[in-house]
Enzyme design. Structure first.
Site, PDB file in Angstrom:
ATOM      1  N   MET A 259       0.362  -0.693  -0.153  1.00  0.00           N
ATOM      2  CA  MET A 259      -0.086  -0.199  -0.019  1.00  0.00           C
ATOM      3  C   MET A 259       0.790   1.751  -0.135  1.00  0.00           C
ATOM      4  O   MET A 259       2.108   1.576   0.267  1.00  0.00           O
ATOM      5  CB  MET A 259      -1.244  -0.050   1.612  1.00  0.00           C
ATOM      6  CG  MET A 259      -2.365  -0.853   1.163  1.00  0.00           C
ATOM      7  SD  MET A 259      -3.152  -1.238   2.564  1.00  0.00           S
ATOM      8  CE  MET A 259      -3.818   0.443   2.302  1.00  0.00           C
ATOM      9  N   HIS A 260       0.186   2.210  -0.304  1.00  0.00           N
ATOM     10  CA  HIS A 260       1.220   3.702  -0.232  1.00  0.00           C
ATOM     11  C   HIS A 260       1.718   4.161  -1.545  1.00  0.00           C
ATOM     12  O   HIS A 260       2.179   5.169  -1.206  1.00  0.00           O
ATOM     13  CB  HIS A 260       1.457   3.597   1.294  1.00  0.00           C
ATOM     14  CG  HIS A 260       0.432   3.507   2.744  1.00  0.00           C
ATOM     15  ND1 HIS A 260      -0.963   3.851   2.492  1.00  0.00           N
ATOM     16  CD2 HIS A 260       0.483   2.308   3.583  1.00  0.00           C
ATOM     17  CE1 HIS A 260      -1.028   2.867   3.643  1.00  0.00           C
ATOM     18  NE2 HIS A 260       0.097   2.096   4.311  1.00  0.00           N
TER      19      HIS A 260
ATOM     20  N   ASP B 181      -2.502  -5.235   0.394  1.00  0.00           N
ATOM     21  CA  ASP B 181      -2.035  -6.416   0.897  1.00  0.00           C
ATOM     22  C   ASP B 181      -2.881  -7.031   1.519  1.00  0.00           C
ATOM     23  O   ASP B 181      -3.668  -8.437   2.074  1.00  0.00           O
ATOM     24  CB  ASP B 181      -0.873  -6.123   1.194  1.00  0.00           C
ATOM     25  CG  ASP B 181       0.035  -5.197   1.738  1.00  0.00           C
ATOM     26  OD1 ASP B 181      -0.581  -4.139   2.076  1.00  0.00           O
ATOM     27  OD2 ASP B 181       1.083  -5.414   1.674  1.00  0.00           O
TER      28      ASP B 181
END
Length: 483
Positions: A79-80, A236
């Protein structure tokens, strides 16, 4: 058959599942992280694409008939991360990852600029999130920011390369700090705080939605009968939840992957930014979740293995499947800073309690316990109503000893489960199945078979509670050394 592809930090995994939802085959390819400066963590997006293609190539070689029968594909991913594209869709710079801490100053700027940020996003501005990264780029790399046309998260970038569709789903979008998490829509106010608009964002979808089809070229490369449907997918953690069947309010799991996660599924948006708990959308419609996050979980053991020049399995072998109680050594696993509950990008890890008699085994045990104590911090941060039993996922789930330590250190029941190491890719495959078949989540997302259950031993649990209280007092010391 269904295919799940997980764009991880240390590797890309591809998993084939059958009509029963069981893993029929899997393949993976490693990825490397670049750290050109302190606090920086980057990867080349093209490396994810190459790794994903290579992993599926392997499946095509080993299981050609099964891959040819794939009906749906799902992507999950770290992520991110910020993949910046120009007007010609060219990548403008290496992707800035989830464990990059350079934008901690921009986080303070965002909070000051938009006092309602936590109310809308449900989260504290943390350097790991995507929005502060873009504010850093605007301030430190203005030419790149001026050329910016689109921002994609890692799995969305790979899916675009596989399908031609720029789409993001709700769980990953929640981690950008640009999403109104309660409304499941981009927030114009949050975007404006980073000098951006909806034009910079991909379209939004739910994780189980059909959003595209695989490109004909890749379908032919892998011998597929027709280009399969591709789902919205999941970040995830949400993908792991789907793979673990954690889709109903109150379900929980503990992931010991590169990072660590303590998860709780919720039926509504329940922000708790004061404790640095993440409140995000789930990958399924009408469902949300909370999670505490540790930045260095199994990564701590991998770090120890690199320091000792010894494979992880060999480090763990002398400890066996059980220990009598806490190590005399304490370890803080803040190798890349920490999120829950500290929200501290600059703190660093440490060992304490070393003596002339300290050996390698005591250090390795302390690493396992330090991660477990950080997970206990996460459990406390979740507060009342937190689950009392957790399925164990991630690479760390291979270790019976680590599972037992987590049960004793957290005072909860821990279940080791089948296929715990491929949870995110498995969940992605389930989302691909729902997108292709229209089956409901309750039918597809069944809980995995439990291999073993660990309950807290009263004597050890009490000893670990006392050790955890001592361990918590080390944070100010670690902070002082990092300053």
């Amino acid at each position: 058959m269904f295919l799940g592809i997980d764009i991880g930090t240390s590797s890309v995994k591809a998993v084939l599942t059958d009509a029963d939802g069981a893993v029929a085959a899997s393949a993976s390819r490693p990825c490397t992280v670049s750290r050109p400066h302190p606090l920086w963590s980057e990867q080349e997006p093209e490396d994810w694409v190459a790794a994903a293609v290579a992993a599926v190539d392997e499946l095509a070689e080993r299981q050609p008939a099964a891959l040819a029968a794939v009906l749906g594909i799902g992507f999950s991913g770290q992520m991110h991360g910020a993949v910046l594209l120009g007007a010609d869709n060219r990548v403008l710079r290496p992707a800035i990852l989830w464990n990059d801490g350079r934008s901690h100053r921009q986080c303070a700027t965002l909070e000051e600029r938009l006092p309602t940020l936590r109310t809308i996003s449900g989260n504290i501005a943390m350097p790991g999130f995507t929005a502060p990264k873009l504010l850093w780029v605007a301030e430190e790399e203005p030419d790149i920011f001026a050329a910016l046309a689109k921002v994609l998260l890692p799995k969305a970038y790979v899916r675009w390369r596989f399908t031609g569709a720029m789409v993001e789903e709700m769980s990953d979008a929640s981690g950008t700090l640009w999403l109104d998490v309660a409304r499941r829509d981009w927030s114009d106010d949050l975007l404006a705080a980073t000098r951006m608009t909806r034009a910079h964002m991909p379209d939004l979808a739910e994780g189980s939605d059909a959003v595209a089809r695989l490109s004909p070229d890749l379908a032919r490369r892998w011998g597929m009968r027709e280009p399969p449907v591709v789902a919205g997918g999941a970040g995830d953690c949400a993908a792991s939840a789907v793979g673990l069947g954690a889709i109903a309010p109150g379900d929980g799991f503990l992931s010991l992957g590169t990072s660590g996660v303590l998860w709780r599924t919720t039926d509504r948006f329940l922000p708790n930014p004061a404790m640095a708990v993440h409140a995000f959308c789930h990958a399924l419609p009408g469902v949300w979740h909370q999670m505490g996050v540790m930045l260095s979980s199994a990564a701590s053991l991998a770090w120890a293995a690199s320091i000792f020049g010894t494979p992880e399995a060999e480090l763990l072998a002398p400890l066996g499947d059980a220990v009598d109680g806490p190590s005399p050594v304490a370890f803080l696993p803040y190798l890349s800073g920490e999120r829950t509950p500290h929200n501290d990008a600059t703190v660093r890890g440490l060992f304490a309690g070393l003596s002339a008699e300290t050996g390698r085994d005591a250090l390795i045990q302390a690493v396992l316990e330090g991660v477990a104590f950080a997970a206990r911090d996460n459990l406390v941060a979740l507060g009342a109503g937190a689950p009392t039993a957790f399925d164990l996922a991630g690479g760390g789930s291979r270790s019976r000893l680590w599972a037992r330590i987590c049960a004793d250190a957290l005072g909860v029941t821990i279940h080791r489960i089948e296929d715990g190491e491929v949870g995110a890719a498995l969940g992605a495959a389930h989302l691909g199945r729902m997108a292709a078949t229209g089956e409901p989540a309750a039918t597809v997302c069944r809980k995995p078979r439990r291999l073993e259950t660990f309950t807290p031993d009263p004597a050890r649990a009490d000893a670990y509670s006392q050790a955890w209280l001592r361990w918590r007092r080390l944070y100010p010391l670690a902070k002082e050394f990092a300053s």
